[in-house]
Design a protein around this motif. Structure first.
Motif, short mmCIF file in Angstrom:
data_model
loop_
_atom_site.label_atom_id
_atom_site.label_comp_id
_atom_site.label_asym_id
_atom_site.label_seq_id
_atom_site.Cartn_x
_atom_site.Cartn_y
_atom_site.Cartn_z
N GLU A 1 0.83 -1.19 0.00
CA GLU A 1 0.00 0.00 0.00
C GLU A 1 0.87 1.25 0.00
O GLU A 1 2.08 1.17 0.16
CB GLU A 1 -0.91 -0.02 1.23
N SER A 2 0.23 2.42 -0.16
CA SER A 2 1.02 3.65 -0.17
C SER A 2 1.81 3.77 1.14
O SER A 2 1.31 3.45 2.21
CB SER A 2 0.15 4.88 -0.38
N CYS B 1 4.50 2.10 1.92
CA CYS B 1 5.19 0.90 2.38
C CYS B 1 6.65 0.90 1.95
O CYS B 1 7.43 0.04 2.36
CB CYS B 1 4.50 -0.36 1.88
N HIS C 1 0.58 -1.04 -6.92
CA HIS C 1 -0.32 -1.29 -5.79
C HIS C 1 -1.49 -2.15 -6.23
O HIS C 1 -2.24 -2.63 -5.41
CB HIS C 1 -0.81 0.03 -5.20
N ASP C 2 -1.62 -2.32 -7.56
CA ASP C 2 -2.75 -3.08 -8.08
C ASP C 2 -2.39 -4.56 -8.16
O ASP C 2 -1.60 -4.98 -8.99
CB ASP C 2 -3.11 -2.54 -9.47
N TYR D 1 5.37 -4.29 3.59
CA TYR D 1 4.56 -3.60 4.60
C TYR D 1 5.50 -2.79 5.48
O TYR D 1 6.44 -3.35 6.05
CB TYR D 1 3.77 -4.61 5.44
N LEU E 1 -4.72 -8.47 2.18
CA LEU E 1 -4.58 -7.64 0.98
C LEU E 1 -5.32 -8.28 -0.20
O LEU E 1 -6.07 -7.63 -0.91
CB LEU E 1 -3.09 -7.51 0.67
N ASP F 1 -5.38 1.78 10.21
CA ASP F 1 -4.51 2.22 9.14
C ASP F 1 -3.09 1.77 9.40
O ASP F 1 -2.75 1.29 10.47
CB ASP F 1 -4.55 3.74 9.05
N ASP G 1 -6.10 3.21 -0.47
CA ASP G 1 -5.48 1.90 -0.63
C ASP G 1 -6.54 0.81 -0.62
O ASP G 1 -7.63 1.00 -0.09
CB ASP G 1 -4.50 1.65 0.51
N VAL G 2 -6.16 -0.33 -1.15
CA VAL G 2 -7.15 -1.37 -1.39
C VAL G 2 -7.80 -1.88 -0.09
O VAL G 2 -9.00 -2.12 -0.04
CB VAL G 2 -6.55 -2.51 -2.24
N THR G 3 -7.03 -1.98 1.00
CA THR G 3 -7.65 -2.47 2.25
C THR G 3 -8.61 -1.43 2.81
O THR G 3 -9.64 -1.76 3.39
CB THR G 3 -6.59 -2.81 3.32
N GLN H 1 -10.13 0.86 0.88
CA GLN H 1 -11.23 0.89 -0.08
C GLN H 1 -12.30 -0.12 0.30
O GLN H 1 -13.50 0.18 0.28
CB GLN H 1 -10.71 0.57 -1.49
#
Lengths: 337, 343
Positions: free
Chosen positions: A52-53, A55, A216-217, A232, A257, A280, B191-193, B195
C-alpha cells in the motif's frame, strides 16, 4: 548459479532524517522507508513488488537504481556491487539498468521533442552518433508501437498511453538488461493499461529483459509477475513465486490484501469470511515493536510484540516473516472458512 | 409498489457542453436514465467520458458561466436545471448529497471535523440547539465508524488518515438523511484495504438509510462488488445500461466488451495477453461522425456502413433487459455469446 540472477538486493536500508528540536536542531528521527530489504531478480523474469502507499516500494526502486543513496546495504547487478562504484564505472553500470516512471506527463520534458527525449540516454552516456541517432530513435519508436514519423513532435501532442510508450522507448535506448518500472500503468485508463501491459510482456520476451514491476494493483501484478514480494512498512513480509503467493498466501497481511481486492465477477459477491483489516498503517517514523503488522493483525500475540519475525522459509517452503503463518489456501471471492 | 414505480431521480436528455478556446467540448451528449429508491447504480467509463460532469449536473454544480446545460433532471418532481437557486439549495444535502474522490480537498483544513459535519446539519436545521447539534454529529461519527468520536470531533482534517477523512466526508453527506447519494470515485484515492472498508461502510449505511447510491467509478472490480444496474459511458454517451450480471456475462456493446477484457484479472493465468481496445478515446470537441466508438471498434462495418453515418440510440437488446447503443448489438451479443467470455 549466479548467472541466473540479474540483480540482487542485500539488506537495503533507507532512512530519511526528519523532525528536529528547535529551528537549528538536527533531525532526531528517521522515516524508516526501507528497512532491511533483500531479494533476487531472476534473469528474464519479472519480480512484482506490491504494497500500500507508504510501504516503501517507490523508495526501494530509487535505492536499487541508486537514484538515491541507500543508508546501508548492497545492490549487486550481474555480480557487481553498484553501491560501491562511482564515476565512470557507475555510469557504465547504469546503462544496464533503466527505469520507467509512473506519470507519463511529468517524466517527459515538455520542451523536448520525442526524438530528443528518446536519444537523451545516449547523449548522457556519450554514445550519441548524430548520423545513427535518428535511425535508432525511429527503431525504438517502432519497437514500442509509436509512429516513427512522429519523432519531432512534442509530448503534449500524444495521449497518456502514447506518452508512456515514449517513456518505455527511452528506457530501452541503452539496451538495458534490467528494467525497473515504478507503477507504470496506474495513471492510465484501463483499456490503455492493457495495451501497455501487453507491450511490456512482448518487449520482455523479445529482448530478454529482467524486470522489477512495482504496483499497488494486485491484479496487474498477478498478470505480469513471475515472483512477488509483498511489502509492509518498509519490509518484505512475504516473497515467492506469484502462483504460490496468490493461491496460498502465508502472511496474514498478504491474505488480507488479497481478500480486499474487488472481485471480478458479480456472481462471486457475498463470499463469506472476507478479511477486513481495521485501522490504518502505522507511521514509519515509529513503527510498532516486533512484527510491524501486529497492530492490525487478528493473530497477534505477546510474542509478536516482543520478537520481530525473520523472513524465512516456513514448514511448507513459503518465505514469510510471520510467527504464525497462514495454513489455509485462499479461493477467490469466497474464503475457505 | 407505487413508491417503487416512481423514480427518485430522472435524468432526461441531459446535454452539457463547455466553451473553450479550442471549440465546444460536448462533455455529456444526450443522457437519460432513471434511478429508483434503494438502488445502487454504477456509472463506469474512462477519463473524459463525461461521468463526473453528469454527476455534478444532478446537484447543479457545473459553473454556469462556462457550461451550457440542456435537458431535465427531476428530483422529487423538481427540475433541478430550471429551478431557482433557493429551491436547489433546499435539495442539496437534504435530498441529494455528494461525496468526492479526494477526501483531503473536500474538507476545509481550517475547521475541526465536528464543525464541518455540523455546518451541513445547521443549513437544513436552522433552529437546532448547540446541544442537539453536538449529539447529532457525534451519533453520525459513530455510524461512519470513527473510533473515540468524543475526542476526534475537535480534531482537524490533517490529523486523520485518508480512510478516516473519507468517513468524515460520508458523515457530512449523510447528516441530513438524503434520498440520493452521489459518490464520485469515492475510493480511488484510497489503498485497497481501506477501499474495502469504505465500500462496506457505504453498503451498510445504504441499508440503514434506504438511500439510492449513484457510484461513479472507473474500477470494474468495484462495480462487480456493489452495483445492481450499470451505466457504461463513452465520449459523453451512455453506450450500455445493463443489470450487473448481464454486463459481466453478456455485454451488449463492443466498448463494454473491450473494457471488461482489458482488466487484468486476479484469477488470470500469467501471460494470457489482455484484450485491448486499440487507439484512445476521441476528442470531445470533434467527435467522429456516426457512432463515436467506431474508429476503435472491432465490429464496425467500415466505410459507408451505418456505424459511420448514424449515431446509434440506446435501445433494448436481448432478454436481460439490457439497453445498448450499438447498431450491431444483436450481432455483438451473438458473437460474444452467452458463454460469459470470462470463463
Amino acid at each position: 548459479m549466479s548467472s541466473e540472477i540479474a540483480l540482487q538486493a542485500v539488506d537495503l536500508v533507507k532512512h530519511f532524517p526528519t523532525g528536529s528540536k528547535g529551528i537549528l536542531g538536527r533531525p532526531d528521527k528517521n522515516v524508516r522507508a526501507v528497512d532491511g530489504v533483500s531479494f533476487t531478480l531472476r534473469k528474464g523474469k519479472t519480480l512484482g513488488i506490491v504494497g500500500e502507499s507508504g510501504c516503501g516500494k517507490s523508495t526501494l526502486a530509487r535505492v536499487v537504481t541508486r537514484l538515491i543513496e541507500p543508508t546501508s546495504g548492497n545492490v549487486l547487478l550481474d555480480g557487481v556491487d553498484i553501491t560501491k562504484t562511482s564515476g565512470k564505472d557507475l555510469r557504465r553500470l547504469r546503462r544496464q539498468m533503466q527505469m520507467i516512471f509512473q506519470d507519463p506527463v511529468s517524466s517527459l520534458n515538455p520542451r523536448h521533442s520525442v526524438g530528443q527525449i528518446i536519444e537523451m540516454p545516449l547523449r548522457v552516456q556519450g554514445l550519441l552518433d548524430e548520423a545513427d541517432s535518428i535511425k535508432r530513435v525511429k527503431e525504438l519508436m517502432q519497437l514500442v508501437g509509436l509512429n516513427p514519423e512522429h519523432f519531432n513532435r512534442y509530448p503534449h501532442e500524444f495521449s497518456g498511453g502514447q506518452r508512456q510508450r515514449i517513456g518505455i522507448a527511452r528506457s530501452l535506448a541503452l539496451n538495458p538488461t534490467v528494467i525497473i518500472a515504478d507503477e507504470p500503468v496506474s495513471a492510465l485508463d484501463v483499456s490503455v493499461q492493457a495495451q501497455i501491459l501487453n507491450l511490456l510482456e512482448r518487449l520482455q520476451s523479445d529482448l530478454g529483459l529482467s524486470m522489477i514491476f512495482i504496483a499497488h494493483d494486485l491484479s496487474v501484478v498477478r498478470h505480469i509477475a513471475d515472483d512477488v514480494a509483498v511489502m509492509y512498512l518498509g519490509k518484505i513480509v512475504e516473497i515467492g513465486p506469484a502462483q504460490d503467493v496468490y493461491s496460498r498466501p502465508a502472511h496474514p497481511y498478504t491474505k488480507a490484501l488479497l481478500s480486499a481486492v474487488p472481485i471480478h465477477d458479480p456472481s462471486e459477491r457475498g463470499g463469506t469470511g472476507r478479511i477486513r483489516l481495521v485501522g490504518d498503517v502505522p507511521s514509519p517514523i515509529d513503527p510498532p515493536s516486533g512484527c510491524r503488522f501486529r497492530t492490525r493483525c487478528w493473530k497477534a500475540t505477546d510474542l509478536c510484540g516482543a520478537i520481530e519475525p525473520p523472513l524465512q522459509a516456513d514448514a511448507s517452503g513459503r518465505i514469510v516473516a510471520c510467527h504464525f503463518p497462514e495454513e489455509t489456501p485462499v479461493t477467490i471471492g469466497k474464503s475457505p472458512e | 409498489m407505487t413508491e417503487n414505480s416512481v423514480p427518485v431521480l430522472s435524468v432526461q436528455n441531459l446535454r452539457v457542453s463547455f466553451d473553450t478556446q479550442d471549440g465546444t467540448v460536448h462533455a455529456v451528449d444526450g443522457v437519460s436514465f432513471d434511478a429508483y429508491a434503494g438502488e445502487t447504480i454504477c456509472i463506469v467509463g474512462e477519463s473524459g467520458s463525461g461521468k463526473s460532469v453528469m454527476a455534478s449536473s444532478i446537484m447543479r454544480l457545473n459553473n454556469s458561466s462556462t457550461a451550457t446545460t440542456e435537458g431535465r433532471i427531476l428530483v422529487k418532481g423538481l427540475d433541478v436545471l430550471s429551478a431557482s437557486e433557493e429551491e436547489v439549495r433546499g435539495i442539496r444535502g437534504s435530498e441529494v448529497a455528494m461525496i468526492f474522490q479526494d477526501p483531503m480537498s473536500a474538507l476545509n483544513p481550517y475547521f475541526t471535523v465536528g464543525k464541518q459535519i455540523a455546518e451541513a446539519y445547521v443549513v437544513h436545521h436552522p433552529g437546532a440547539s448547540k446541544h442537539e447539534i453536538h449529539d447529532v454529529v457525534l451519533a453520525m461519527m459513530i455510524k461512519v465508524g470513527i473510533p473515540s468520536p468524543e475526542k476526534r470531533i475537535d480534531e482537524y482534517p490533517h490529523q486523520f488518515s485518508g480512510g478516516m477523512r473519507q468517513r468524515i466526508v460520508i458523515a457530512i453527506a449523510l447528516i441530513n438523511n438524503p434520498k440520493i447519494l452521489i459518490a464520485d470515485e469515492p475510493t480511488t484515492a484510497l489503498d485497497v484495504t481501506v477501499q474495502a472498508q469504505i465500500l462496506d461502510l457505504m453498503m451498510s449505511l445504504q441499508k440503514e438509510f434506504g438511500m439510492t447510491i449513484i457510484l461513479i467509478t472507473h474500477d470494474l472490480g468495484v462495480v462487480a462488488e456493489v452495483a445492481q444496474d450499470v451505466i457504461v459511458m463513452y465520449a459523453g454517451h451512455i453506450v450500455e445500461q445493463s443489470h450487473v450480471d448481464a454486463l459481466f456475462h453478456a455485454p451488449t456493446h463492443p466498448y463494454s466488451w473491450g473494457l471488461l477484457g482489458s482488466v487484468a484479472s486476479y484469477g488470470d493465468n500469467k501471460r494470457g495477453g489482455l484484450l485491448t481496445i486499440s487507439g484512445s478515446p476521441p476528442s470531445l470537441i470533434s467527435l467522429p461522425v456516426g457512432c463515436s466508438f467506431h474508429p476503435r471498434c472491432a465490429h464496425s462495418k467500415g466505410e459507408g456502413s451505418v456505424c459511420m453515418t448514424d449515431s446509434p440510440s440506446l435501445r433494448s437488446v436481448g432478454s436481460d433487459g439490457s439497453r445498448s447503443a450499438c447498431h450491431l448489438a444483436d450481432d455483438v451479443l451473438v458473437s460474444v455469446g452467452r458463454r460469459g467470455f470470462r470463463s
